[in-house]
Write an enzyme that holds these catalytic residues in place. Structure first.
Site, PDB file in Angstrom:
ATOM      1  N   GLU A 177       0.818  -1.151  -0.077  1.00 24.62           N
ATOM      2  CA  GLU A 177       0.254  -0.190   0.053  1.00 24.62           C
ATOM      3  C   GLU A 177       0.812   1.279  -0.113  1.00 24.62           C
ATOM      4  O   GLU A 177       1.706   1.626   0.818  1.00 24.62           O
ATOM      5  CB  GLU A 177      -0.957   0.174   1.078  1.00 24.62           C
ATOM      6  CG  GLU A 177      -2.092   1.006   1.105  1.00 24.62           C
ATOM      7  CD  GLU A 177      -3.248   0.549   1.796  1.00 24.62           C
ATOM      8  OE1 GLU A 177      -4.415   0.209   1.119  1.00 24.62           O
ATOM      9  OE2 GLU A 177      -3.418   0.792   3.232  1.00 24.62           O
ATOM     10  N   LYS A 179       0.905   4.781   0.841  1.00 26.27           N
ATOM     11  CA  LYS A 179      -0.250   5.563   1.652  1.00 26.27           C
ATOM     12  C   LYS A 179       0.649   6.381   2.418  1.00 26.27           C
ATOM     13  O   LYS A 179       1.663   5.848   3.550  1.00 26.27           O
ATOM     14  CB  LYS A 179      -0.945   4.556   2.879  1.00 26.27           C
ATOM     15  CG  LYS A 179      -1.840   5.360   3.950  1.00 26.27           C
ATOM     16  CD  LYS A 179      -2.712   4.113   4.553  1.00 26.27           C
ATOM     17  CE  LYS A 179      -2.014   3.165   5.558  1.00 26.27           C
ATOM     18  NZ  LYS A 179      -3.102   2.400   6.193  1.00 26.27           N
ATOM     19  N   LYS A 240      -7.776   2.457  -3.759  1.00 26.75           N
ATOM     20  CA  LYS A 240      -8.151   2.482  -2.334  1.00 26.75           C
ATOM     21  C   LYS A 240      -9.020   3.529  -1.777  1.00 26.75           C
ATOM     22  O   LYS A 240      -8.545   4.484  -1.593  1.00 26.75           O
ATOM     23  CB  LYS A 240      -7.274   2.227  -1.451  1.00 26.75           C
ATOM     24  CG  LYS A 240      -7.360   1.846   0.090  1.00 26.75           C
ATOM     25  CD  LYS A 240      -7.750   0.182   0.253  1.00 26.75           C
ATOM     26  CE  LYS A 240      -7.787  -0.246   1.605  1.00 26.75           C
ATOM     27  NZ  LYS A 240      -6.749  -0.130   2.528  1.00 26.75           N
ATOM     28  N   GLU A 289     -14.328  -5.781   0.835  1.00 28.41           N
ATOM     29  CA  GLU A 289     -13.990  -5.920   2.156  1.00 28.41           C
ATOM     30  C   GLU A 289     -15.005  -6.256   3.194  1.00 28.41           C
ATOM     31  O   GLU A 289     -15.950  -5.561   3.049  1.00 28.41           O
ATOM     32  CB  GLU A 289     -13.201  -4.617   2.404  1.00 28.41           C
ATOM     33  CG  GLU A 289     -12.598  -4.522   4.012  1.00 28.41           C
ATOM     34  CD  GLU A 289     -11.704  -3.293   3.949  1.00 28.41           C
ATOM     35  OE1 GLU A 289     -10.714  -3.063   3.483  1.00 28.41           O
ATOM     36  OE2 GLU A 289     -12.184  -2.523   4.723  1.00 28.41           O
ATOM     37  N   ASN A 311     -10.670  -7.575   6.857  1.00 26.02           N
ATOM     38  CA  ASN A 311      -9.946  -6.517   7.455  1.00 26.02           C
ATOM     39  C   ASN A 311      -9.983  -6.705   8.979  1.00 26.02           C
ATOM     40  O   ASN A 311     -10.912  -6.899   9.436  1.00 26.02           O
ATOM     41  CB  ASN A 311     -10.701  -5.121   7.282  1.00 26.02           C
ATOM     42  CG  ASN A 311      -9.572  -3.960   7.434  1.00 26.02           C
ATOM     43  OD1 ASN A 311      -8.763  -4.308   8.147  1.00 26.02           O
ATOM     44  ND2 ASN A 311     -10.028  -2.793   6.982  1.00 26.02           N
ATOM     45  N   GLU A 346      -5.890  -8.253   5.733  1.00 25.12           N
ATOM     46  CA  GLU A 346      -5.751  -6.966   5.791  1.00 25.12           C
ATOM     47  C   GLU A 346      -5.387  -6.436   7.212  1.00 25.12           C
ATOM     48  O   GLU A 346      -6.292  -6.860   8.081  1.00 25.12           O
ATOM     49  CB  GLU A 346      -7.059  -6.083   5.353  1.00 25.12           C
ATOM     50  CG  GLU A 346      -7.083  -6.520   3.851  1.00 25.12           C
ATOM     51  CD  GLU A 346      -8.556  -5.710   3.105  1.00 25.12           C
ATOM     52  OE1 GLU A 346      -8.986  -6.069   2.257  1.00 25.12           O
ATOM     53  OE2 GLU A 346      -8.661  -4.871   4.054  1.00 25.12           O
ATOM     54  N   SER A 347      -4.480  -5.621   7.433  1.00 24.33           N
ATOM     55  CA  SER A 347      -4.212  -4.910   8.678  1.00 24.33           C
ATOM     56  C   SER A 347      -3.708  -5.707   9.641  1.00 24.33           C
ATOM     57  O   SER A 347      -4.069  -7.044   9.864  1.00 24.33           O
ATOM     58  CB  SER A 347      -5.560  -4.258   9.270  1.00 24.33           C
ATOM     59  OG  SER A 347      -6.116  -3.315   8.176  1.00 24.33           O
TER      60      SER A 347
END
Length: 392
Positions: A177, A179, A240, A289, A311, A346-347
């Site tokens: 990502e 970001k 995103k 998601e 997520n 994710e995360s």
């Protein structure tokens, strides 16, 4: 399409005789016209999504008032959301029935008016996004975006890139990502060059890249997406964005996206179905998601889903729990495999043990941002994340 949100007091006729025409509903101090669910103004390609607006004199309202809404598939015509809307249920009641706690405000442009107060950061983001998208559409109408798409490069196969990487390495494919910031962590990288970071990620084994486009909360932009695409990056790109409107999907395609993010905690089933259809028409992959079991079960019932992201971060309070992936997959992995759906973790992924944990739970790809972007050398951080060089 922006779900049930429509222009205040818009009076329209509906081509399907099974629906009532010209009915408005009063919700609080806002009037809503007949459903915007699968209703759309037919354009040269795709459909122009309807949304709330703050000006009764807006030219788009006149267009809406004169338009004939069209329904294109029995599935959308007979959708439960449409029946409930016809029966007089409010937008947020329909959302809540599907487990969606994020309300739509249909508020005026800033400064905000009305009595609704956001209950959490995600709801605040979505309300601000409603205003932002309205302003975007006024500056760049859909017809102009469609012309931009005609000049855009062909899309790359996002899903195939993930599968190829997994087969090559035996490890979850990396969606790295790009970001700069987040609402919970603030600035993640002061010296932020999206193109340089993208090149570094690609060189060090990323299968795909995720480009943040939200400006207010993540300091991203569609221009960053455009720059990365035009810089010769071969990795497919995920836009995103907090998508609430079909216009955003078209604009993402025009700016070089190969995939878009759809958040089940924000979008009702009928929106996801319609947006999936639009993605297919535009050659885009949809990453849908989810965060909890109810969202995952909803999405698994939708035809055509190929890519699901789990997520581990609760977007309402930003608490991260990596065990969320295992909890959601443990009783559903056979169904997911039977549908040939690829799952993305994710995360909360910072070390090889984290990647192994979600891999053992059933994921074939991971989307990672913070643990890479905060490091001085994001390429070296990729090797640290996987415990090996995944570029070979």
């Amino acid at each position: 399409m922006e779900s049930l949100l429509v222009y205040p007091s818009a009076k329209v006729s509906i081509s399907n005789p099974s629906f009532t025409s010209g009915r408005t509903i009063l919700s609080g101090n806002r009037h809503f016209g007949p459903r915007d669910l699968s209703n759309s103004i037919r354009m040269s390609s795709g459909f122009f999504p309807l949304r709330c607006t703050n000006s009764p004199d807006n030219k788009e309202i006149s267009s809406v008032a004169a338009a004939i809404y069209e329904y294109h598939t029995d599935e959308l015509i007979n959708a439960e959301e449409v029946r409930e809307w016809e029966s007089g249920k409010s937008i947020n009641d329909i959302y809540a029935k599907q487990g969606i706690t994020i309300r739509r405000s249909c508020r005026p442009a800033p400064p905000a008016g009305g009595g609704m107060i956001p209950r959490n950061i995600l709801e605040q983001i979505i309300w601000d996004k409603e205003v932002e998208v309205t302003q975007f559409k006024q500056r760049i109408p859909l017809k102009e975006v469609e012309r931009m798409i005609e000049d855009a490069s062909p899309t790359r196969d996002f899903l195939a890139a993930l599968k190829d990487s997994y087969l090559r390495t035996g490890l979850p494919a990396l969606i790295a990502e790009v970001k700069k910031a987040s609402p919970s962590r603030g600035i993640l990288r002061e010296n932020f060059d999206p193109v340089e970071i993208a090149h570094t990620y690609e060189k060090n084994g990323a299968a795909c890249l995720s480009i943040l486009t939200d400006e207010k909360y993540f300091q991203g932009s569609f221009e960053n997406l455009d720059k990365v695409r035009k810089a010769g990056i071969k990795c497919p790109l995920l836009c995103k964005e907090f998508i609430i409107d079909l216009w955003q999907i078209y604009y993402a395609r025009a700016k070089g996206a190969d995939a878009v993010l759809l958040i089940a905690g924000v979008l009702p089933d009928i929106d996801i179905k319609y947006m999936l259809k639009t993605c297919r028409e535009l050659g885009l992959t949809a990453l849908i998601e989810v965060h909890n079991e109810r969202e995952l079960d909803r999405v698994l019932k939708i035809k055509g889903v190929q890519l699901i992201g789990i997520n581990n971060r609760n977007l309402e309070n930003f608490v991260v729990d990596i065990s969320n992936t295992q909890k959601l997959l443990e009783n559903r992995i056979e169904v997911i495999q039977g549908k040939d759906i690829t799952v993305v973790g994710e995360s909360g992924l910072f070390a090889p043990d984290d990647v192994k944990f979600v891999h053992d739970s059933g994921v074939k790809a991971v989307l990672v941002g913070e643990s890479l972007i905060k490091q001085e050398d994001p390429g070296l951080a990729i090797r640290g994340l996987f415990g090996k060089d995944i570029s070979k």
